[in-house]
Each structure stands twice: as C-alpha cells, then as structure tokens.
Design a protein around this motif. Sequence first.
Motif, PDB file in Angstrom:
ATOM      1  N   PRO A 139       0.811  -1.234   0.000  1.00 10.90           N
ATOM      2  CA  PRO A 139       0.000   0.000   0.000  1.00 10.90           C
ATOM      3  C   PRO A 139       0.834   1.270   0.000  1.00 10.90           C
ATOM      4  CG  PRO A 139      -0.853  -1.597   1.590  1.00 10.90           C
ATOM      5  CD  PRO A 139       0.472  -2.120   1.121  1.00 10.90           C
ATOM      6  N   ALA A 140       2.046   1.215   0.553  1.00 16.65           N
ATOM      7  CA  ALA A 140       2.888   2.419   0.613  1.00 16.65           C
ATOM      8  C   ALA A 140       3.223   2.942  -0.774  1.00 16.65           C
ATOM      9  CB  ALA A 140       4.180   2.117   1.372  1.00 16.65           C
ATOM     10  N   LEU A 141       3.177   2.058  -1.775  1.00 20.71           N
ATOM     11  CA  LEU A 141       3.521   2.456  -3.128  1.00 20.71           C
ATOM     12  C   LEU A 141       2.420   3.279  -3.789  1.00 20.71           C
ATOM     13  CD1 LEU A 141       5.615   2.185  -5.460  1.00 20.71           C
ATOM     14  CD2 LEU A 141       4.425   0.100  -6.146  1.00 20.71           C
ATOM     15  N   THR A 142       1.188   3.042  -3.405  1.00 26.44           N
ATOM     16  CA  THR A 142       0.061   3.710  -4.067  1.00 26.44           C
ATOM     17  C   THR A 142      -0.658   4.720  -3.177  1.00 26.44           C
ATOM     18  OG1 THR A 142      -1.347   1.825  -3.437  1.00 26.44           O
ATOM     19  CG2 THR A 142      -0.363   1.779  -5.628  1.00 26.44           C
ATOM     20  N   SER A 143      -0.365   4.716  -1.890  1.00 26.22           N
ATOM     21  CA  SER A 143      -1.054   5.646  -0.988  1.00 26.22           C
ATOM     22  C   SER A 143      -0.514   7.063  -1.197  1.00 26.22           C
ATOM     23  CB  SER A 143      -0.835   5.230   0.474  1.00 26.22           C
ATOM     24  OG  SER A 143       0.521   5.430   0.842  1.00 26.22           O
ATOM     25  N   ALA A 202       7.287  -4.792  -5.971  1.00 24.53           N
ATOM     26  CA  ALA A 202       6.290  -3.915  -6.602  1.00 24.53           C
ATOM     27  C   ALA A 202       6.922  -2.619  -7.087  1.00 24.53           C
ATOM     28  CB  ALA A 202       5.161  -3.624  -5.621  1.00 24.53           C
ATOM     29  N   ALA A 203       7.809  -2.042  -6.280  1.00 20.70           N
ATOM     30  CA  ALA A 203       8.442  -0.781  -6.664  1.00 20.70           C
ATOM     31  C   ALA A 203       9.356  -0.960  -7.863  1.00 20.70           C
ATOM     32  CB  ALA A 203       9.232  -0.220  -5.484  1.00 20.70           C
ATOM     33  N   ALA A 204      10.096  -2.067  -7.910  1.00 19.29           N
ATOM     34  CA  ALA A 204      10.968  -2.331  -9.053  1.00 19.29           C
ATOM     35  C   ALA A 204      10.157  -2.487 -10.331  1.00 19.29           C
ATOM     36  CB  ALA A 204      11.804  -3.581  -8.793  1.00 19.29           C
ATOM     37  N   SER A 205       9.012  -3.156 -10.231  1.00 20.49           N
ATOM     38  CA  SER A 205       8.131  -3.307 -11.384  1.00 20.49           C
ATOM     39  C   SER A 205       7.565  -1.956 -11.821  1.00 20.49           C
ATOM     40  CB  SER A 205       6.988  -4.270 -11.039  1.00 20.49           C
ATOM     41  OG  SER A 205       6.115  -4.441 -12.130  1.00 20.49           O
TER      42      SER A 205
END
Length: 372
Positions: free
Chosen positions: A45-49, A339-342
Amino acid sequence: MSQTSRALTVTFAAAAVAGACNFLSSGAGQTTTNIADVAGAIACPALTSGGDALGVKYTAKAELNAKVGAFVQAAKDLQRLSAKWEAEVTSACRKIGGDIGVNPAAMQPNQNATAPQAACGAVAAKVQGLLKGGVKIEASYTPPKCDVDASARARCDGRCKVDVDPGEIVAQCTPAKLSGRCQGTCKGQCDGRCSGQCQGNCAVKDAQGRCAGKCEGTCTGQCDATCHASCQGTWQAPKCEGHVTPPKVDADCKASCEASVKFSAQCSKPRLEVKTSSEAQALGKLVASLSANLPVLIAAQVKLGRDIAGEVQTLVRLGGELRGKLQGAGEQAIACVTAAASAVATASISINVSFKASASVSGAVGASGRAG
C-alpha cells in the motif's frame, strides 16, 4: 526543408546526452499495464497511498528499512512524473493537431500506439507535409531550469542515517573496550562489588575465599556495577570506551533520495522564439499553435531526456540489487521492493515513449536549444 535543418539539435552536455540515449533506447515502444504490477501495488500500500513511504516500517532491519523506504518513495515519484508527462505531451500534441486540421481520430491511441505516440506522430506527419517547397520554420528556445526541494532532500537523507543499536555497538567495539551492566558473568574489571574470583586484590572475601567486595584487578563472576571487557550473559546499556565509527549515509539510500527530489523538481517554462520564412506566412495557425504548445514538448524532452535519465537508470539498478538483499527481511519488504521495481520498469517505458513523441514534433520544426 532539408533533413539536417529538421533534425533536433539540443545544446545538452555530451555526457548527459549519452546517459539519456542509453536509457531511452532500452524501453519498448508502448506502455503496458501488467497484472503483476497491480497485484504488487495491493501487496504494498505504501507504493500507491498518498502518504510518505519513507516513514513506513517494512522490516525490522533498520539499515535495510531505510533503503527500502527511499526506493519505494522514488518509485512513487517516478510513477507520478511519468503519468504527468504522458498526459501533458498528449494534450499539447492534440492541441496543435486541432489547430492545424489533423483528423481527431488519427490522434487516438490504438493497439499499435499509446496516446502520446498516436497524437504526436499524427501531428509530426502533418507538420512535415506543411513544410514543403522551401517553407521554413525555425524554433529556438532557452531550456527550462529545474529547482529541487532542498528540504525534501534533507528529510530523505536523514532517513538514510541509521542510529547504531546496542547489538551493533557490541559487534563493532573491541572487546577490551566494551563496558556496561552485565546480566550474567563478568570477565574483566568490575567497578563495584565482585562476587566470584578476583585476579588481583580483593577488599572482602567470603567464607569460601571468594571475592565479595571491590576487586582491584580482573573479576570473574557477578558484578553489581559496570563490567568492562567481557560479559557472559546480556549487556545492559553497553557502550564502547574506544572509538566507534559513526553510521554513514547509505549510498544506495541516498541515490534513491536524489532520484526522488529530481523527479519532483519544479521547472520553469522554456522561452521559445518562432521565426518563419516569407513562404510560411500562410501557416499562421501552425506558428501560433507552436508558440503556445511547443514549450510543453520541449520541457518534456529536457526533463525526461536530460534531467532524470541517469536517476532512472540508477533506480533500475537498485531494484535488482535490493531484491538480492532481502533474505530474512520479511514479506512486507519483499513485496514492496518487488512492486516498486516493477513500477520503475513500467514508468521508464512510459517516459521513453513521451520523450520520443515530444521529440518527433520538435524535430519536425527544427527546434534547437540555446544557452540560457
């Protein structure tokens, strides 16, 4: 108009251009949304929040947690940047196309072209058709200047400085220089009462001949004050009496911070001057539209092709390296780094597309940069 005069010439430093070319030639021609990307965003969630990814706890390992947080934040900022420029490049090209009579349907995305590719490709083709028979348009500009947020950089860099915890103090200190309360057996100098064997002068001994008071020497046993050198048990508030090298700012963490601030930098608009030959007087709509919309495309080229290309390359590298350092870090850290690398890979493709799309229109009118 000759092919030479139509070529895009920009007065960037050679090293910056080389770095941009290496990055920009690596992506595919079309942005894709991967199911794995969506799943990764749900897992992290930290990636999209909308919040700050730097303050999230991903793992109990302090140093690694700082690395992961800075990397996730940089990926978020890159995603935001790629979406912004994809929308702005597409809009600018569609406005030019609408002004010069490009069929709206030709500027819509399709299975072979993304939104910026379709819109800017159709506009570039139309412009090239208009500039025939000796008609010339010269567009020269002063590149935009981008200012980073110094406070954001300092805040992120601060997260990369990890305090030394007691376990690290014990590991880093020479045993002879380590001291603290020993919950166990002290082997070394005791500042208080020694209950055990004293190699030296003992002030008080018990009935069995063991030391039960101040030991001027080395105590092997229980110590009711500060124990120096060695503890068979648990150290309480240990400290190093010698020099412990203070923690340094982690280089990879700092690199992610630098990427974040550059992605979020605020840039001025490029100053543009459009000149035409006498044969181009009939192209008033084109000239007016270029004056209004070409600065956006130029800003995209400078931002995406010069200012951040190196940082995107760095994030791609860090994503691969971080995934190799996650053993024992826990599921949250693994999910978020993956997720962040993608997200970085997907955003870099989008940026590649937006850069090339904007360059196709600038090149068609022979836009060239000049010193500011």
